[in-house]
Design a protein around this motif. Structure first.
Motif, PDB file in Angstrom:
ATOM      1  N   VAL A 231       1.040  -1.187  -0.081  1.00 53.51           N
ATOM      2  CA  VAL A 231       0.115   0.188   0.102  1.00 53.51           C
ATOM      3  C   VAL A 231       0.679   0.936  -0.073  1.00 53.51           C
ATOM      4  O   VAL A 231       0.544   1.921   0.245  1.00 53.51           O
ATOM      5  N   GLY A 232       1.693   0.967  -0.404  1.00 50.72           N
ATOM      6  CA  GLY A 232       3.378   1.912  -0.682  1.00 50.72           C
ATOM      7  C   GLY A 232       4.650   2.193  -0.880  1.00 50.72           C
ATOM      8  O   GLY A 232       4.333   0.906  -0.285  1.00 50.72           O
ATOM      9  N   CYS A 233       4.908   2.817  -1.624  1.00 47.39           N
ATOM     10  CA  CYS A 233       6.370   2.766  -2.038  1.00 47.39           C
ATOM     11  C   CYS A 233       7.327   3.748  -1.746  1.00 47.39           C
ATOM     12  O   CYS A 233       6.971   4.704  -2.305  1.00 47.39           O
ATOM     13  N   VAL A 234       8.345   3.377  -2.092  1.00 49.79           N
ATOM     14  CA  VAL A 234       9.306   4.370  -1.553  1.00 49.79           C
ATOM     15  C   VAL A 234      10.253   4.661  -3.106  1.00 49.79           C
ATOM     16  O   VAL A 234       9.832   6.035  -3.366  1.00 49.79           O
ATOM     17  N   GLN A 235       9.789   4.239  -4.242  1.00 45.66           N
ATOM     18  CA  GLN A 235      10.032   4.069  -5.205  1.00 45.66           C
ATOM     19  C   GLN A 235       9.470   5.449  -6.146  1.00 45.66           C
ATOM     20  O   GLN A 235       8.121   5.724  -6.175  1.00 45.66           O
ATOM     21  N   ARG A 236      10.148   5.955  -6.709  1.00 41.91           N
ATOM     22  CA  ARG A 236       9.234   7.583  -7.457  1.00 41.91           C
ATOM     23  C   ARG A 236       8.460   7.203  -7.928  1.00 41.91           C
ATOM     24  O   ARG A 236       8.506   5.845  -8.883  1.00 41.91           O
ATOM     25  N   GLN A 237       7.706   7.565  -8.218  1.00 46.51           N
ATOM     26  CA  GLN A 237       5.955   7.856  -9.085  1.00 46.51           C
ATOM     27  C   GLN A 237       5.500   8.650  -9.637  1.00 46.51           C
ATOM     28  O   GLN A 237       6.468   8.699  -9.738  1.00 46.51           O
ATOM     29  N   LYS A 238       4.664   8.283 -11.078  1.00 44.08           N
ATOM     30  CA  LYS A 238       4.310   8.849 -11.253  1.00 44.08           C
ATOM     31  C   LYS A 238       3.658  10.582 -10.709  1.00 44.08           C
ATOM     32  O   LYS A 238       3.376  10.238  -9.804  1.00 44.08           O
ATOM     33  N   ALA A 239       3.212  11.162 -11.783  1.00 44.87           N
ATOM     34  CA  ALA A 239       2.883  12.454 -10.939  1.00 44.87           C
ATOM     35  C   ALA A 239       1.731  12.243 -10.635  1.00 44.87           C
ATOM     36  O   ALA A 239       1.169  11.804 -10.847  1.00 44.87           O
ATOM     37  N   PHE A 240       0.844  13.190  -9.059  1.00 41.70           N
ATOM     38  CA  PHE A 240      -0.358  12.897  -8.780  1.00 41.70           C
ATOM     39  C   PHE A 240      -0.299  12.055  -8.037  1.00 41.70           C
ATOM     40  O   PHE A 240      -1.580  11.628  -7.041  1.00 41.70           O
TER      41      PHE A 240
END
Lengths: 117, 320
Positions: free
Chosen positions: A59-68
């Motif tokens: 339910v949550g990642c440290v990895q860089r995500q997409k915008a928003f």
């Protein structure tokens, strides 16, 4: 990006998860249920926790995500029992709104969430 | 390296060393190669006596001031800091005059629809986005702006906050049509251009309540600079801040960092960066090129502001 042997943080209030985190032995990923075998936000994983095998949802990642899409400071997971229902009764940290996309699979998990970002 | 530069470097640093009461023992005059090697090794130690003053690859090199008189008026050169996304890309291979012009037009068009206020890295913002998955189809997030990057329509900024003890960061595309409102809660600058180090700092530095009330900025006054220096968590970090440390002004002294960490950061250093004139030329856009852009942008933004003023007055009168 969660591969085999990645440590996760249990963020629900299940007794098993709480105890494991207190002992300093967070669960380890041993299998990711997708084609890549690499876990992302919303994926189901198999973890070892205190000598048991349990399924969990990321339910949550440290990895860089997409915008928003929010990025978290730790890799968070919620434990599931054998029938696919969450073990705990509450999620203690915010979870991304994007997980609502995965309904009805996630509907029980979303019901026990306290905050969304 | 240019031998003239090398010699100047040696003589400069030698003078510094002698002033700082250190002994340099070279038996047969100054061997440039040997000296530079010694110098580099000493610098990597990053002690108080030998501070590591070189910039690294990850940091943008500081802008050198030109000897010529500036072409831009102070009013226009301020726009460069307020709206950096209007400039062409930092990468020369990605610049294209027609593409940049079209993107600028689109950006100004979008600005007529939504009020995108000017802000800096370190300001506290609240963004409201229409999100099909959120309850009520709207989600609002408040946080400190830790980075602002991208040129043209790809311009984005990242907000960071701590909710229920968990660090959360969201990157927003500035010109995305799903953005409904951007509020500036507190307008201020920080000591650095990027605040990614807040990830490894103590949590109190990135916590702001979600229902924080806006702080009113008195009109006509300069934007306040917050000289806050943050304390870091104990040593192993997500990034090697010790390698970048001398360039980061917003951190208090790093403690308990083992010496081998500095030695390992050897490859991160591009030692002669400050002499690399071509690198600086490529990264920056000359003032002559900027002038054309800023004159156009200034004119258009002024018009948008005037239209908005008239609308606000009309609404005010209607409500009364």
């Amino acid at each position: 990006m969660l591969r085999n042997q990645t440590r996760l943080r249990v963020v629900d209030n299940s007794a098993l998860g709480k105890q494991a985190m207190l002992e300093g032995k967070p669960p380890k990923v041993i299998r990711v249920y997708n084609k890549l075998d690499v876990g992302f936000l919303g994926d189901k994983v198999l973890v070892t926790i205190k000598g048991q095998m349990k399924k969990a949802v990321v339910v949550g990642c440290v990895q860089r995500q997409k915008a928003f899409v929010p990025r978290f400071d730790s890799n968070n997971c919620v434990l599931l029992d054998d029938s696919g229902n969450p073990l705990g009764t509450r999620i203690l940290v915010p979870i991304p709104n994007l997980l609502r996309k995965l309904r009805p699979e996630m509907s029980k998990l979303i019901a026990i969430a306290t905050k969304f970002v | 390296m240019n031998p003239i530069f090398a010699f100047r470097n040696v003589s400069e640093t030698l003078c510094k060393r002698q002033l700082s009461t250190t002994k340099v023992n070279f038996k047969h005059g100054v061997n440039v190669k040997k000296f530079l090697k010694w110098d580099r090794e000493k610098r990597r130690l990053n002690t108080d006596e030998f501070p590591d003053e070189y910039t690294t690859r990850n940091c943008r090199s500081p802008r050198k001031s030109s000897f010529k008189q500036s072409v831009l008026t102070p009013q226009l050169s301020e726009l460069r800091l307020l709206y950096p996304e209007f400039l062409p890309s930092n990468f020369p291979e990605r610049r294209h005059k027609i593409k940049d012009l079209l993107e600028r037009e689109d950006m100004l068009k979008r600005r007529t629809q939504v009020d995108l206020p000017s802000f800096y890295v370190g300001s506290i913002l609240a963004v409201t986005v229409s999100d099909p998955y959120a309850a009520g189809k709207v989600s609002r997030f408040l946080g400190i702006c830790i980075s602002r990057e991208g040129q043209g329509l790809r311009a984005n900024f990242t907000l960071r906050n701590i909710i229920d003890g968990e660090g959360v960061e969201i990157r927003y595309d500035m010109y995305n049509p799903t953005i409904r409102e951007v509020e500036v809660i507190k307008l201020e600058k920080r000591l650095d251009d990027e605040l990614y180090y807040l990830r490894d700092a103590l949590p109190e530095y990135s916590y702001f309540p979600q229902d924080m009330l806006p702080v009113v900025q008195p009109p006509g006054e300069p934007v306040p600079l917050n000289p806050l220096k943050v304390k870091m968590k104990p040593y192993p970090w997500t990034k090697r801040w010790e390698a970048l440390y001398p360039n980061i002004k917003g951190i208090v002294n790093l403690e308990n960092v083992p010496q081998h960490a500095y030695r390992r950061s050897r490859n991160a250093h591009y030692v002669n960066e400050r002499f690399d004139l071509m690198k600086e030329y490529r990264e920056h856009i000359t003032e002559e090129d900027q002038l054309e852009i800023w004159e156009n942008v200034h004119e258009r933004l002024d018009k948008i502001a005037q239209i908005r003023k008239v609308e606000r007055r009309r609404k005010f009168l209607q409500s009364n």
